[in-house]
Motif scaffolding. Structure first.
Motif, PDB file in Angstrom:
ATOM      1  N   VAL A 101       0.848  -1.206   0.000  1.00  0.00           N
ATOM      2  CA  VAL A 101       0.000   0.000   0.000  1.00  0.00           C
ATOM      3  C   VAL A 101       0.876   1.247   0.000  1.00  0.00           C
ATOM      4  CG1 VAL A 101      -0.260  -0.006   2.532  1.00  0.00           C
ATOM      5  CG2 VAL A 101      -1.948   1.168   1.114  1.00  0.00           C
ATOM      6  N   ASN A 102       0.540   2.191  -0.866  1.00  0.00           N
ATOM      7  CA  ASN A 102       1.297   3.441  -0.946  1.00  0.00           C
ATOM      8  C   ASN A 102       0.508   4.629  -0.432  1.00  0.00           C
ATOM      9  OD1 ASN A 102       3.552   2.267  -2.132  1.00  0.00           O
ATOM     10  ND2 ASN A 102       2.693   2.455  -4.193  1.00  0.00           N
ATOM     11  N   LEU A 103      -0.768   4.645  -0.787  1.00  0.00           N
ATOM     12  CA  LEU A 103      -1.551   5.855  -0.518  1.00  0.00           C
ATOM     13  C   LEU A 103      -3.013   5.498  -0.313  1.00  0.00           C
ATOM     14  CD1 LEU A 103      -2.047   9.033  -0.719  1.00  0.00           C
ATOM     15  CD2 LEU A 103      -2.325   8.648  -3.164  1.00  0.00           C
ATOM     16  N   VAL A 104      -3.631   6.146   0.670  1.00  0.00           N
ATOM     17  CA  VAL A 104      -5.076   6.078   0.825  1.00  0.00           C
ATOM     18  C   VAL A 104      -5.577   7.512   0.818  1.00  0.00           C
ATOM     19  CG1 VAL A 104      -6.976   5.450   2.345  1.00  0.00           C
ATOM     20  CG2 VAL A 104      -5.001   3.944   2.145  1.00  0.00           C
ATOM     21  N   LYS A 105      -6.567   7.781   0.010  1.00  0.00           N
ATOM     22  CA  LYS A 105      -7.114   9.131  -0.065  1.00  0.00           C
ATOM     23  C   LYS A 105      -8.538   9.145   0.459  1.00  0.00           C
ATOM     24  CE  LYS A 105      -5.669  12.220  -3.602  1.00  0.00           C
ATOM     25  NZ  LYS A 105      -5.590  12.561  -5.015  1.00  0.00           N
ATOM     26  N   ALA A 106      -8.847  10.173   1.243  1.00  0.00           N
ATOM     27  CA  ALA A 106     -10.212  10.349   1.740  1.00  0.00           C
ATOM     28  C   ALA A 106     -10.464  11.836   1.871  1.00  0.00           C
ATOM     29  CB  ALA A 106     -10.380   9.660   3.087  1.00  0.00           C
ATOM     30  N   GLY A 107     -11.304  12.374   1.012  1.00  0.00           N
ATOM     31  CA  GLY A 107     -11.551  13.811   1.042  1.00  0.00           C
ATOM     32  C   GLY A 107     -10.232  14.551   0.855  1.00  0.00           C
ATOM     33  N   ASN A 108      -9.971  15.497   1.767  1.00  0.00           N
ATOM     34  CA  ASN A 108      -8.714  16.228   1.670  1.00  0.00           C
ATOM     35  C   ASN A 108      -7.562  15.500   2.341  1.00  0.00           C
ATOM     36  OD1 ASN A 108      -9.884  18.255   0.233  1.00  0.00           O
ATOM     37  ND2 ASN A 108     -10.115  19.646   1.964  1.00  0.00           N
ATOM     38  N   HIS A 109      -7.834  14.355   2.908  1.00  0.00           N
ATOM     39  CA  HIS A 109      -6.800  13.635   3.637  1.00  0.00           C
ATOM     40  C   HIS A 109      -6.067  12.640   2.736  1.00  0.00           C
ATOM     41  CE1 HIS A 109      -8.465  15.224   7.357  1.00  0.00           C
ATOM     42  NE2 HIS A 109      -7.369  14.798   7.953  1.00  0.00           N
ATOM     43  N   GLN A 110      -4.763  12.557   2.982  1.00  0.00           N
ATOM     44  CA  GLN A 110      -3.975  11.520   2.340  1.00  0.00           C
ATOM     45  C   GLN A 110      -3.248  10.750   3.437  1.00  0.00           C
ATOM     46  OE1 GLN A 110      -1.981  12.586  -1.565  1.00  0.00           O
ATOM     47  NE2 GLN A 110      -2.033  14.599  -0.620  1.00  0.00           N
ATOM     48  N   VAL A 111      -3.279   9.452   3.317  1.00  0.00           N
ATOM     49  CA  VAL A 111      -2.498   8.609   4.217  1.00  0.00           C
ATOM     50  C   VAL A 111      -1.404   7.980   3.353  1.00  0.00           C
ATOM     51  CG1 VAL A 111      -2.567   6.766   5.924  1.00  0.00           C
ATOM     52  CG2 VAL A 111      -4.634   8.109   5.463  1.00  0.00           C
ATOM     53  N   VAL A 112      -0.175   8.347   3.631  1.00  0.00           N
ATOM     54  CA  VAL A 112       0.930   7.903   2.791  1.00  0.00           C
ATOM     55  C   VAL A 112       1.774   6.903   3.574  1.00  0.00           C
ATOM     56  CG1 VAL A 112       2.948   8.632   1.472  1.00  0.00           C
ATOM     57  CG2 VAL A 112       0.952  10.125   1.628  1.00  0.00           C
ATOM     58  N   PHE A 113       2.092   5.793   2.929  1.00  0.00           N
ATOM     59  CA  PHE A 113       2.841   4.721   3.596  1.00  0.00           C
ATOM     60  C   PHE A 113       4.209   4.552   2.941  1.00  0.00           C
ATOM     61  CE2 PHE A 113      -1.634   3.809   4.007  1.00  0.00           C
ATOM     62  CZ  PHE A 113      -1.770   3.368   5.312  1.00  0.00           C
ATOM     63  N   LEU A 114       5.195   4.272   3.765  1.00  0.00           N
ATOM     64  CA  LEU A 114       6.512   3.945   3.242  1.00  0.00           C
ATOM     65  C   LEU A 114       7.073   2.805   4.080  1.00  0.00           C
ATOM     66  CD1 LEU A 114       8.831   4.766   1.262  1.00  0.00           C
ATOM     67  CD2 LEU A 114       9.685   6.242   3.067  1.00  0.00           C
ATOM     68  N   VAL A 115       7.410   1.729   3.412  1.00  0.00           N
ATOM     69  CA  VAL A 115       7.952   0.575   4.127  1.00  0.00           C
ATOM     70  C   VAL A 115       9.442   0.483   3.856  1.00  0.00           C
ATOM     71  CG1 VAL A 115       7.930  -1.944   4.281  1.00  0.00           C
ATOM     72  CG2 VAL A 115       5.782  -0.683   4.075  1.00  0.00           C
ATOM     73  N   LYS A 116      10.232   0.506   4.920  1.00  0.00           N
ATOM     74  CA  LYS A 116      11.679   0.392   4.793  1.00  0.00           C
ATOM     75  C   LYS A 116      12.113  -0.786   5.653  1.00  0.00           C
ATOM     76  CE  LYS A 116      12.937   4.217   2.483  1.00  0.00           C
ATOM     77  NZ  LYS A 116      13.789   4.202   1.288  1.00  0.00           N
ATOM     78  N   GLY A 117      12.131  -1.967   5.052  1.00  0.00           N
ATOM     79  CA  GLY A 117      12.481  -3.150   5.831  1.00  0.00           C
ATOM     80  C   GLY A 117      11.541  -3.291   7.008  1.00  0.00           C
ATOM     81  N   PRO A 118      12.092  -3.423   8.204  1.00  0.00           N
ATOM     82  CA  PRO A 118      11.231  -3.622   9.375  1.00  0.00           C
ATOM     83  C   PRO A 118      10.624  -2.321   9.896  1.00  0.00           C
ATOM     84  CG  PRO A 118      13.527  -3.677  10.041  1.00  0.00           C
ATOM     85  CD  PRO A 118      13.527  -3.501   8.544  1.00  0.00           C
ATOM     86  N   ILE A 119      10.947  -1.207   9.251  1.00  0.00           N
ATOM     87  CA  ILE A 119      10.443   0.087   9.722  1.00  0.00           C
ATOM     88  C   ILE A 119       9.322   0.558   8.798  1.00  0.00           C
ATOM     89  CG2 ILE A 119      11.073   2.456  10.298  1.00  0.00           C
ATOM     90  CD1 ILE A 119      12.742   0.618  11.907  1.00  0.00           C
ATOM     91  N   TYR A 120       8.196   0.918   9.402  1.00  0.00           N
ATOM     92  CA  TYR A 120       7.083   1.472   8.638  1.00  0.00           C
ATOM     93  C   TYR A 120       6.971   2.962   8.949  1.00  0.00           C
ATOM     94  CZ  TYR A 120       5.389  -3.366   8.020  1.00  0.00           C
ATOM     95  OH  TYR A 120       5.260  -4.692   7.699  1.00  0.00           O
ATOM     96  N   LEU A 121       6.776   3.753   7.918  1.00  0.00           N
ATOM     97  CA  LEU A 121       6.562   5.186   8.126  1.00  0.00           C
ATOM     98  C   LEU A 121       5.222   5.579   7.513  1.00  0.00           C
ATOM     99  CD1 LEU A 121       9.863   4.835   7.130  1.00  0.00           C
ATOM    100  CD2 LEU A 121       9.825   7.046   8.295  1.00  0.00           C
ATOM    101  N   VAL A 122       4.466   6.391   8.245  1.00  0.00           N
ATOM    102  CA  VAL A 122       3.136   6.772   7.776  1.00  0.00           C
ATOM    103  C   VAL A 122       2.946   8.261   8.008  1.00  0.00           C
ATOM    104  CG1 VAL A 122       0.659   6.366   7.991  1.00  0.00           C
ATOM    105  CG2 VAL A 122       2.247   4.495   8.434  1.00  0.00           C
TER     106      VAL A 122
END
Lengths: 515, 607
Positions: B224-245
């Protein structure tokens, strides 16, 4: 055999009701529709579980607008809340090599379109569920309906396998970036000469009064273009879409032009009958319901079901045979959004001209009599005018490329009237792939700007010179949008602006003022 | 926290009743997401629930043991492994020290408070150089609904302060949910590592939800890279065992938000190196938060820079304008330092480069430079004494620690010397002493101070009549009275420009001129530039060559050529033909002064 479609992961489409199946073990209750229907339930539930989870999650932060899209590495999940708590989700596979590059808003419009059409024929889904809370009725209507609808996207594709190259597979081809100069959910109008317009106006008056004191609505099409309508913009779009899909002269004739596949899905009867089994065979039996009490399911989008009768009216047996049972039940009916009225639909065709006549069902006491009287009335009062109008329009008609403007590849959309006009598809295909991709991307940007602006009117102008020197242009102003690709490498920004300005002045009454 | 500001938002209890969605119980909501994912995912139900239902209490539950044992490992086997394997030729023991014994980190550091390490994140309102960047980060910090246009302008003028705010919030608070931009770092087992707002430990449940979403999609063979809802964006970045959102309703592009996550990850790697991955391999439930203890100021300062520092999206660095000869002279000394076995030597002024040099074949990525200067600038301890600290340059070598010698000559100007040798402190100190002597002798530090005071290029300086000036600033117009009427700015409505030299990996940005004066306006202009940048550099298609874009707020023009990129902002009513002409003049003007605004001929950087 059955694995043919389930092995293909390119498209999943589902509809579910968040108000159903909230207790554990009852999750299947949520599912109102799933394509492909023969996909195992655990996969179906996992698609719906992810969708539902993200709807709930996004509402934490954005209570007013829940999840609209999930972009993953390999798939896009497009969400559309068709009715409160009734969601449609489409999962498409991205593939740069096969050209499976999508604009999310274009895909959402597909969902919107199929839902609008469904409501036009069957009424709202919520109302159906409330009428029959098991959901069996809703499913039995949705499965064939959406499958019939999807068959319009079906194209034949040659198998890659050289050993059996005659073996042909079926594939659903959704609108990709190649259709970026088209706008689903709008109508395309025919521009009339002044004298023809006057004649059309008087024909409309005749049609309006052909049921005596009853108020009728009418819509007239020439080939696949709208000539006139007395319906609201939304109702016009829905009925127009249906007419172009199944009723117009082009839709009826068997050997149609290049894009016949849009209407006539080869082998669609097979795909439909197979999926028809799903609600009866699998879901209903699963819910241990009596699967045999299925009443006759009307499939308004079924293909090859309309023919032209001797009197010029179009005949179909989709709504039953006129001989059996109540005669009125055999006449097609639709719901109008604006008035929430149920209307009889009569279609009359003379050559390229198609007339649609709508009369309120509740106003006709003795249906058959009145209907045939109306038909009689149309033939007596209107047929001469129809003949003349068809002749006039045909004479002045420029053919498929009538709206081609040399040097331009364009799309103009009027959001207020839901009307669009664009370069003929045959001309759009001359654009380089890079140009279409650049324009598609630009449209995506504009889509997101528009959605951010919400109700407020957006005024913007973007001109991009892409790597291959094409100029792609977007101009949004006062509810109107213009998209353009100009493949003139030598043009400067100022030349391009001038070219767009000239186009706007000559063909759009100067609506798209450029700086 | 000491940094909590006076304009703190209404407490959650004040606003709770105004929740537009009262039916949804906050606490059950995020759990509901998980249970939905769980219940629907018949094929792999165990994945989501595994270790993710962390209690809010934070103590007494069965996870306690896990955490404790993980911490125990830190001191022993797993971290030893990390250090030995991860850092070739150097000792990475500082990772440990940093977490457990910060006193040893920097000599002469005052005893730390229990929650802080050497990276004093709690410097209060004392200010220092970083606080001179005024900006309206508050508009993100503010709760959205309370942020009615215009009337909060005075709040936005308030100086930005580093460090974490609103620690009292968690995902049950309405105010927390309404923050405009969240950043989260978590481990792949769902353990929180960092949250921009709120106490990480209280966000364990929320963190588990994010983990559930990511792993659910992953289990389906996708990412998953991106979830959009209205004006909101949820952006995901997976770096090995580390997740960034990132969860944001700011008007920024997906590409840029993802770039921000990437930088956030880089900042973490700069502090810990990528060998942190091994800790997770050894123990999936490894708790990383202690290792980052006290670095809140570093992260908050980086997040802040996303809205004022163009380097974060241009991926280029900028230099302090200086006379050519002076910069060359400085470069020569730095080069000499490098010749004595130092990997990189940099003389910086705030986030701008005065000069830098590198050992043969060693090149410094602009992103590394950004993260490094952010780290140094936001850690108060570096200012108080000369420091020798392990850092990692993620783009240079994400696996290994380097050792950074940092010394501030004054509030703004500092030297960073980077070496691979952990025992080089005294050598680097000697280098600094020699460097300082030369800087003092040639008066460079006072020239630097003057350059700061004068500022960079101004749009008013773009010569219509092609007058040539030797200095980058215009003394006549430097007086406080340029025409402030709206719609003026520079000639023919030029409001601002940025010029990026492709070969040099450097950019020059004009000073803000009227009418782009308030921080809100400046941030909004940067957002417009970010969109323009993203639009020009479309993945797979770009870069485009030219773009003209006009809306209610700006007329923007962009050129991308093999040599440079130009971004210019004009009055929305600016004439197109004139704007094009002005852009040409801007390019000419930059070429005229390129020896003063760019670091030229830094051979190790010709990549």
């Amino acid at each position: 055999m059955a694995s043919m479609s389930s092995g293909d992961e390119s498209l999943r489409l589902c509809m579910f009701d968040l108000r159903r199946g909230q207790t554990e073990g009852q999750e299947l209750e949520k599912i109102l529709f799933f394509y492909p229907a023969d996909l195992d339930f655990s996969t179906q539930l996992s698609v719906i579980g992810l969708s539902e989870g993200l709807i709930t999650f996004t509402r934490l932060f954005s209570p007013e607008a829940a999840c609209e899209v999930i972009e993953a590495e390999r798939h896009s999940h497009v969400f559309y809340e068709a009715e409160p708590d009734i969601w449609m989700v489409m999962v498409v596979e991205k593939n740069k090599e096969t050209g499976a590059i999508w604009r999310i808003d274009a895909l959402r419009r597909v969902l919107k379109e199929v839902h609008s059409l469904f409501v036009m024929f069957h009424g709202s889904i919520r109302a159906l569920i409330e009428k029959e809370p098991t959901g069996g009725l809703t499913r039995s209507l949705l499965y064939p309906f959406i499958t019939d609808y999807l068959s319009t996207f079906q194209i034949w594709s040659l198998s890659e396998d050289c050993c059996c190259e005659f073996f042909v597979g079926k594939k659903l081809q959704l609108p990709t970036f190649r259709e970026t100069l088209r706008e689903r959910g709008t109508v395309q109008m025919l521009t009339l000469a002044r004298d023809t317009a006057v004649e059309v106006q008087s024909l409309v008056q005749v049609l309006d009064s052909c049921a005596g004191s009853l108020r009728c609505h009418s819509m007239i099409l020439f080939q696949d273009l709208l000539v006139s309508t007395t319906l609201s913009a939304d109702d016009t779009v829905d009925l127009f879409t249906f007419a172009v899909m199944r009723l117009t002269s082009k839709a009826l004739s068997s050997d149609t032009s290049s894009w016949s596949y849009l209407r006539k899905g080869p082998g669609s009867s097979e795909i439909s009958s197979r999926s028809n089994l799903a609600p009866v065979g699998s879901i209903d039996s699963l819910h241990s319901r009596n699967g045999n009490n299925m009443h006759h399911v009307i499939r308004p989008l079924q293909n090859d079901k309309w023919t032209k009768g001797k009197d010029g009216f179009l005949i179909t047996d989709i709504w039953g045979l006129e001989t059996g049972g109540s005669p009125d039940s055999a006449i097609p009916t639709i719901w109008l959004q604006q008035t929430q009225e149920r209307m009889y639909l009569l279609a009359y065709q003379h050559k390229s001209l198609t007339l649609l006549l709508l009369m309120p069902t509740n106003a006709i006491v003795n249906g058959d009599l009145s209907i045939s009287a109306v038909k009689q009335q149309v033939i007596e009062d209107a047929s001469l005018r129809i003949l003349k109008i068809e002749e006039n329009i045909s004479r002045g008609w420029g053919g498929e490329n009538a709206y081609h403007i040399k040097g331009y590849r364009y799309l103009v959309v009027d959001n207020d009237t839901k009307v669009s006009r664009s370069s003929p598809s045959g001309k759009v295909t001359t654009l380089a792939k890079e140009s279409l991709l650049a324009l598609n991307k630009l449209r995506e940007e504009v889509d997101s700007e528009k959605s951010r602006a919400k109700g407020q009117e957006k005024d913007m102008e973007i001109c991009i010179r892409a790597k291959n020197n094409v100029w792609v242009i977007a101009r949004v102003t006062r509810g109107k949008e213009l998209y353009m690709a100009l493949e003139k490498g030598s043009d400067t920004l100022l030349d391009t602006t001038d070219a767009v300005g000239r186009f706007s002045n000559r063909y759009c009454s100067g609506a798209f003022l450029m700086d | 926290m000491a940094t909590s500001d006076s304009r703190s938002s209404p407490s959650s209890s004040d606003t709770e009743f105004a929740d537009p969605n009262p039916s949804s119980d906050p606490e059950t909501n995020s759990e509901r997401v998980q249970s939905q994912l769980e219940s629907m995912n018949l094929s792999q139900p165990s994945e989501v629930s595994d270790g993710s239902h962390t209690e809010f209490s934070g103590g007494g539950d069965d996870n306690d043991d896990e955490v404790a044992s993980a911490n125990g490992n830190e001191g022993g086997v797993s971290n030893g492994g990390l250090l030995r394997e991860g850092v070739a030729g150097t000792s990475g023991g500082e990772v440990l020290l940093r977490a457990e014994n910060p006193v040893e980190m920097e000599a002469g550091e005052e005893p730390p408070s229990p929650t802080s390490s050497g990276y004093d994140g709690e410097r209060g309102s004392s200010g220092g150089a970083t606080s001179t960047y005024k900006a309206d980060d508050g508009s993100e910090d503010e709760i959205r609904e309370a942020n009615v246009d215009g009337d909060t302008a005075s709040q936005h003028e308030a100086a930005w302060l580093p460090g974490k705010r609103h620690v009292d919030e968690d995902d049950a608070s309405t105010s927390w949910r309404k923050r405009k931009k969240h950043f989260f770092i978590l481990s792949n087992s769902g353990k929180p590592i960092y949250s921009r707002y709120g106490d990480e430990h209280k966000l364990a449940g929320f963190s588990a939800t994010l983990q559930a979403i990511i792993s659910f999609v992953e289990n389906g063979g996708d990412r998953v890279n991106l979830v959009k809802a209205g004006n909101h964006q949820v952006v995901f970045l997976v770096k090995g065992p580390i997740y960034l959102v990132c969860i944001s309703c700011t008007d920024e592009t997906y590409e840029y938000l993802r770039g921000q996550l990437d930088l956030l990850y880089g900042q973490m790697i700069l502090i810990l190196t990528k060998s942190i991955d091994r800790c997770f391999e050894k123990n999936a439930k490894f708790d990383m938060t202690p290792l980052l203890g006290g670095t809140d100021a570093v992260f908050s300062s980086l997040v802040h820079s996303f809205s004022w520092n163009p380097a974060t999206f241009l991926h280029a660095y900028t230099c302090l304008p200086l006379p050519y000869a002076l910069r060359q002279a400085t470069g020569t000394i730095l080069q000499e330092v490098c010749a004595s076995g130092v990997l990189f030597s940099l003389l910086m002024c705030r986030h701008k480069v005065v000069s830098l040099a590198g050992a043969q074949k060693a090149s410094l990525h602009p992103d590394d430079l950004l993260l490094l200067s952010n780290f140094v600038m936001s850690s108060e301890s570096f200012r108080t004494s000369e420091s020798f600290s392990p850092i990692c340059l993620p783009r240079y070598n994400a696996q290994a620690f380097l050792h950074a010698y940092v010394h501030f000559f004054d509030d703004d100007t500092y030297v960073i010397l980077l070496t691979t040798r952990s025992d080089a402190f005294h050598h680097l100190k000697d280098c600094r002493v020699r460097l300082e002597a030369v800087l003092l002798k040639s008066n460079i530090l006072s020239v630097v101070q003057r350059s700061i005071a004068e500022g960079g290029m101004r749009v008013e300086d773009v010569p219509i009549d092609r007058r040539r000036r030797s200095s980058t600033t215009n003394q006549e117009q430097d007086s406080p009275g340029p025409d402030i009427s709206v719609g003026t700015g520079g000639p023919f409505g030029l409001w601002h420009f940025m010029y990026r030299s492709i070969y040099l990996d450097q950019y020059i940005s004009s000073e803000f001129s009227p009418p782009v004066t308030s921080h809100r306006q400046q941030k909004s202009l940067y957002r417009a530039y970010q969109k323009l940048y993203a639009s020009m550099h479309v993945k797979g298609l770009g870069p485009h060559k030219t773009q003209y874009r006009r809306d209610e707020n700006y007329t923007l023009l962009c050129w991308v050529t093999p040599d440079f990129e130009l971004y210019a902002a004009f009055d929305p009513l600016a004439d197109k033909a004139m704007a094009i002409k002005i852009c040409n003049q801007v390019c000419q003007r930059v070429k005229d002064v390129e020896n003063e605004v760019f670091l030229q001929g830094a051979s190790p950087f010709s990549w």
